[in-house]
Scaffold this motif. Sequence first.
Motif, PDB file in Angstrom:
ATOM      1  N   ILE A  35       0.598  64.073 122.302  1.00 31.70           N
ATOM      2  CA  ILE A  35       0.438  64.412 120.889  1.00 31.70           C
ATOM      3  C   ILE A  35       1.100  65.738 120.527  1.00 31.70           C
ATOM      4  CG2 ILE A  35      -1.287  65.064 119.151  1.00 31.70           C
ATOM      5  CD1 ILE A  35      -3.184  63.024 120.533  1.00 31.70           C
ATOM      6  N   ASP A  36       0.937  66.730 121.404  1.00 26.43           N
ATOM      7  CA  ASP A  36       1.444  68.079 121.102  1.00 26.43           C
ATOM      8  C   ASP A  36       1.966  68.721 122.388  1.00 26.43           C
ATOM      9  OD1 ASP A  36       1.901  70.703 120.273  1.00 26.43           O
ATOM     10  OD2 ASP A  36       0.205  70.684 118.877  1.00 26.43           O
ATOM     11  N   PRO A  37       3.170  68.356 122.817  1.00 27.10           N
ATOM     12  CA  PRO A  37       3.725  68.898 124.063  1.00 27.10           C
ATOM     13  C   PRO A  37       3.813  70.426 124.086  1.00 27.10           C
ATOM     14  CG  PRO A  37       5.056  67.071 123.248  1.00 27.10           C
ATOM     15  CD  PRO A  37       4.079  67.405 122.173  1.00 27.10           C
ATOM     16  N   GLU A  38       4.110  71.020 122.929  1.00 27.15           N
ATOM     17  CA  GLU A  38       4.230  72.480 122.875  1.00 27.15           C
ATOM     18  C   GLU A  38       2.901  73.151 123.214  1.00 27.15           C
ATOM     19  OE1 GLU A  38       5.662  76.083 119.855  1.00 27.15           O
ATOM     20  OE2 GLU A  38       5.340  74.049 119.072  1.00 27.15           O
ATOM     21  N   LEU A  39       1.834  72.670 122.596  1.00 24.60           N
ATOM     22  CA  LEU A  39       0.517  73.242 122.863  1.00 24.60           C
ATOM     23  C   LEU A  39       0.096  72.960 124.304  1.00 24.60           C
ATOM     24  CD1 LEU A  39      -2.024  74.681 121.964  1.00 24.60           C
ATOM     25  CD2 LEU A  39      -2.858  72.515 121.002  1.00 24.60           C
ATOM     26  N   TYR A  40       0.341  71.752 124.758  1.00 25.36           N
ATOM     27  CA  TYR A  40      -0.008  71.382 126.141  1.00 25.36           C
ATOM     28  C   TYR A  40       0.694  72.302 127.137  1.00 25.36           C
ATOM     29  CZ  TYR A  40      -0.112  68.743 130.507  1.00 25.36           C
ATOM     30  OH  TYR A  40      -0.267  68.375 131.829  1.00 25.36           O
ATOM     31  N   ASN A  41       1.981  72.525 126.948  1.00 24.43           N
ATOM     32  CA  ASN A  41       2.745  73.369 127.866  1.00 24.43           C
ATOM     33  C   ASN A  41       2.265  74.818 127.824  1.00 24.43           C
ATOM     34  OD1 ASN A  41       4.371  71.278 128.795  1.00 24.43           O
ATOM     35  ND2 ASN A  41       5.890  71.564 127.168  1.00 24.43           N
ATOM     36  N   HIS A  42       1.916  75.281 126.625  1.00 24.85           N
ATOM     37  CA  HIS A  42       1.406  76.648 126.491  1.00 24.85           C
ATOM     38  C   HIS A  42       0.111  76.811 127.283  1.00 24.85           C
ATOM     39  CE1 HIS A  42       0.642  80.541 124.749  1.00 24.85           C
ATOM     40  NE2 HIS A  42      -0.485  80.121 124.186  1.00 24.85           N
ATOM     41  N   LEU A  43      -0.753  75.820 127.215  1.00 21.35           N
ATOM     42  CA  LEU A  43      -2.020  75.891 127.937  1.00 21.35           C
ATOM     43  C   LEU A  43      -1.805  75.783 129.443  1.00 21.35           C
ATOM     44  CD1 LEU A  43      -4.301  73.702 125.629  1.00 21.35           C
ATOM     45  CD2 LEU A  43      -4.142  76.190 125.717  1.00 21.35           C
ATOM     46  N   THR A  44      -0.958  74.865 129.865  1.00 19.74           N
ATOM     47  CA  THR A  44      -0.750  74.690 131.302  1.00 19.74           C
ATOM     48  C   THR A  44      -0.056  75.901 131.919  1.00 19.74           C
ATOM     49  OG1 THR A  44       1.281  73.426 130.834  1.00 19.74           O
ATOM     50  CG2 THR A  44      -0.724  72.173 131.248  1.00 19.74           C
ATOM     51  N   LYS A  45       0.797  76.576 131.151  1.00 16.94           N
ATOM     52  CA  LYS A  45       1.418  77.799 131.653  1.00 16.94           C
ATOM     53  C   LYS A  45       0.360  78.872 131.930  1.00 16.94           C
ATOM     54  CE  LYS A  45       5.997  77.293 129.553  1.00 16.94           C
ATOM     55  NZ  LYS A  45       6.917  77.757 128.480  1.00 16.94           N
ATOM     56  N   ASN A  46      -0.725  78.767 131.210  1.00 13.89           N
ATOM     57  CA  ASN A  46      -1.846  79.685 131.416  1.00 13.89           C
ATOM     58  C   ASN A  46      -2.904  79.085 132.333  1.00 13.89           C
ATOM     59  OD1 ASN A  46      -1.775  82.254 129.473  1.00 13.89           O
ATOM     60  ND2 ASN A  46      -0.780  80.537 128.412  1.00 13.89           N
ATOM     61  N   GLN A  47      -2.508  78.025 133.039  1.00 16.61           N
ATOM     62  CA  GLN A  47      -3.387  77.353 134.010  1.00 16.61           C
ATOM     63  C   GLN A  47      -4.670  76.839 133.362  1.00 16.61           C
ATOM     64  OE1 GLN A  47      -3.712  80.445 137.051  1.00 16.61           O
ATOM     65  NE2 GLN A  47      -2.056  79.477 138.210  1.00 16.61           N
ATOM     66  N   LEU A  48      -4.531  76.380 132.135  1.00 15.65           N
ATOM     67  CA  LEU A  48      -5.681  75.856 131.408  1.00 15.65           C
ATOM     68  C   LEU A  48      -5.583  74.340 131.282  1.00 15.65           C
ATOM     69  CD1 LEU A  48      -6.048  78.479 128.536  1.00 15.65           C
ATOM     70  CD2 LEU A  48      -7.528  78.190 130.530  1.00 15.65           C
ATOM     71  N   THR A  49      -6.507  73.659 131.888  1.00 16.13           N
ATOM     72  CA  THR A  49      -6.632  72.211 131.743  1.00 16.13           C
ATOM     73  C   THR A  49      -7.933  71.918 131.008  1.00 16.13           C
ATOM     74  OG1 THR A  49      -7.848  71.923 133.823  1.00 16.13           O
ATOM     75  CG2 THR A  49      -5.414  71.849 133.928  1.00 16.13           C
ATOM     76  N   ALA A  50      -8.067  70.697 130.529  1.00 19.38           N
ATOM     77  CA  ALA A  50      -9.282  70.311 129.802  1.00 19.38           C
ATOM     78  C   ALA A  50     -10.530  70.472 130.663  1.00 19.38           C
ATOM     79  CB  ALA A  50      -9.157  68.874 129.314  1.00 19.38           C
ATOM     80  N   GLU A  51     -10.372  70.311 131.965  1.00 22.45           N
ATOM     81  CA  GLU A  51     -11.497  70.494 132.886  1.00 22.45           C
ATOM     82  C   GLU A  51     -12.087  71.893 132.759  1.00 22.45           C
ATOM     83  OE1 GLU A  51     -14.021  68.866 135.817  1.00 22.45           O
ATOM     84  OE2 GLU A  51     -12.239  67.853 135.019  1.00 22.45           O
ATOM     85  N   ILE A  52     -11.238  72.860 132.436  1.00 18.62           N
ATOM     86  CA  ILE A  52     -11.677  74.254 132.337  1.00 18.62           C
ATOM     87  C   ILE A  52     -12.257  74.567 130.961  1.00 18.62           C
ATOM     88  CG2 ILE A  52     -10.859  76.650 132.335  1.00 18.62           C
ATOM     89  CD1 ILE A  52      -8.771  75.771 134.431  1.00 18.62           C
ATOM     90  N   TYR A  53     -11.545  74.169 129.901  1.00 22.32           N
ATOM     91  CA  TYR A  53     -11.940  74.636 128.563  1.00 22.32           C
ATOM     92  C   TYR A  53     -12.684  73.612 127.720  1.00 22.32           C
ATOM     93  CZ  TYR A  53      -7.761  72.103 126.934  1.00 22.32           C
ATOM     94  OH  TYR A  53      -6.829  71.137 126.673  1.00 22.32           O
ATOM     95  N   ALA A  54     -12.662  72.331 128.108  1.00 21.29           N
ATOM     96  CA  ALA A  54     -13.242  71.311 127.230  1.00 21.29           C
ATOM     97  C   ALA A  54     -14.338  70.484 127.883  1.00 21.29           C
ATOM     98  CB  ALA A  54     -12.140  70.378 126.727  1.00 21.29           C
ATOM     99  N   PHE A  55     -14.668  70.775 129.140  1.00 20.82           N
ATOM    100  CA  PHE A  55     -15.604  69.902 129.848  1.00 20.82           C
ATOM    101  C   PHE A  55     -16.971  69.835 129.156  1.00 20.82           C
ATOM    102  CE2 PHE A  55     -18.596  68.691 133.219  1.00 20.82           C
ATOM    103  CZ  PHE A  55     -17.984  67.519 133.659  1.00 20.82           C
ATOM    104  N   SER A  56     -17.473  70.969 128.706  1.00 28.39           N
ATOM    105  CA  SER A  56     -18.791  70.980 128.043  1.00 28.39           C
ATOM    106  C   SER A  56     -18.781  70.162 126.760  1.00 28.39           C
ATOM    107  CB  SER A  56     -19.217  72.415 127.737  1.00 28.39           C
ATOM    108  OG  SER A  56     -19.441  73.126 128.930  1.00 28.39           O
TER     109      SER A  56
ATOM    110  N   ASN B 258      -3.310  84.794 126.053  1.00 27.39           N
ATOM    111  CA  ASN B 258      -4.325  84.178 126.909  1.00 27.39           C
ATOM    112  C   ASN B 258      -5.236  83.318 126.039  1.00 27.39           C
ATOM    113  OD1 ASN B 258      -6.216  83.396 128.749  1.00 27.39           O
ATOM    114  ND2 ASN B 258      -6.820  85.467 129.382  1.00 27.39           N
ATOM    115  N   PRO B 259      -4.857  82.063 125.797  1.00 26.52           N
ATOM    116  CA  PRO B 259      -5.614  81.212 124.870  1.00 26.52           C
ATOM    117  C   PRO B 259      -7.018  80.876 125.331  1.00 26.52           C
ATOM    118  CG  PRO B 259      -3.889  79.952 125.986  1.00 26.52           C
ATOM    119  CD  PRO B 259      -3.651  81.394 126.316  1.00 26.52           C
TER     120      PRO B 259
END
Length: 269
Positions: A148-169, A219-220
């Motif tokens: 859906i949003d490759p730019e946002l996805y890449n920005h998060l992954t560059k910061n080592q952020l996956t959904a497991e970290i920020y969206a699990f709750s 650092n998002p």
Amino acid sequence: MNSYTASLRGKIWKILLGVYRVSASEYLKFVSKRKSKFYDKIKNDGFRTLRTDEKFKQKVTDNMIVRLLNAFVWSKEKEKIVSDVNCNFTYVQGMNVIAAPFLYVLPEMEAFYAFSTFIQYYCPLYVHSSLIGAHAGAKLLDICLEIIDPELYNHLTKNQLTAEIYAFSSILSFCACTPPLQELLCLWDFLFAFGVHLNIIFVIAQMIIIREELLNEKNPYHKLRNFPNLNSKLIIAVSISLIPKIPKDIYTKIVNHTHDYKTVEELLK
């Protein structure tokens, strides 16, 4: 136990979930049992449930949450999960937050049956002992965000952020961990009417709403640590616009991941 009449929303939720049977004698039987082996954890979690929401705390007591969840453990003691996963229902992380909205819109006994139906038939793999359904949901969120949003996805992954970290709750609780409760209730109206799997899309929508802020953050994670307050109308509108962008095979996995072990196994292998 609370004796107030079910709200109109509560009555509609019962219809949408297919809750056609309640039994006072059965519920009292479960309530009258001794403390389950999870009682201390349930009591500790019950105390922390939606602690900052004054309207909720005025209407739903800690004792109500503890009674319902302890009764749930006893009611499912000998039942198997509704999937091909060979395990028993038990109390797991997040159940207290999921139970809370049911207790807010329904009398305690009816809330017990609505909650039990939701857990058993709509998201059984979310309450697997290892929470595999929710972990699969996090994997799907990453897959969908990249589409859906490759730019946002890449920005998060560059910061080592996956959904497991920020969206699990948010995934595990069906957004119930984010205030305010009144907006959550509107989101659940939509989920119960059109499918609880849409919660994955709801979480993505919340991120799309704040995408510019996320992209501007070096650092998002600071922004994602606590999602902004829910805005149900906006989240639903954005979610509807996102669905056509998701390939059919991925969307099928989203639909199935809450209850189909083969789908989850494939996602997590």
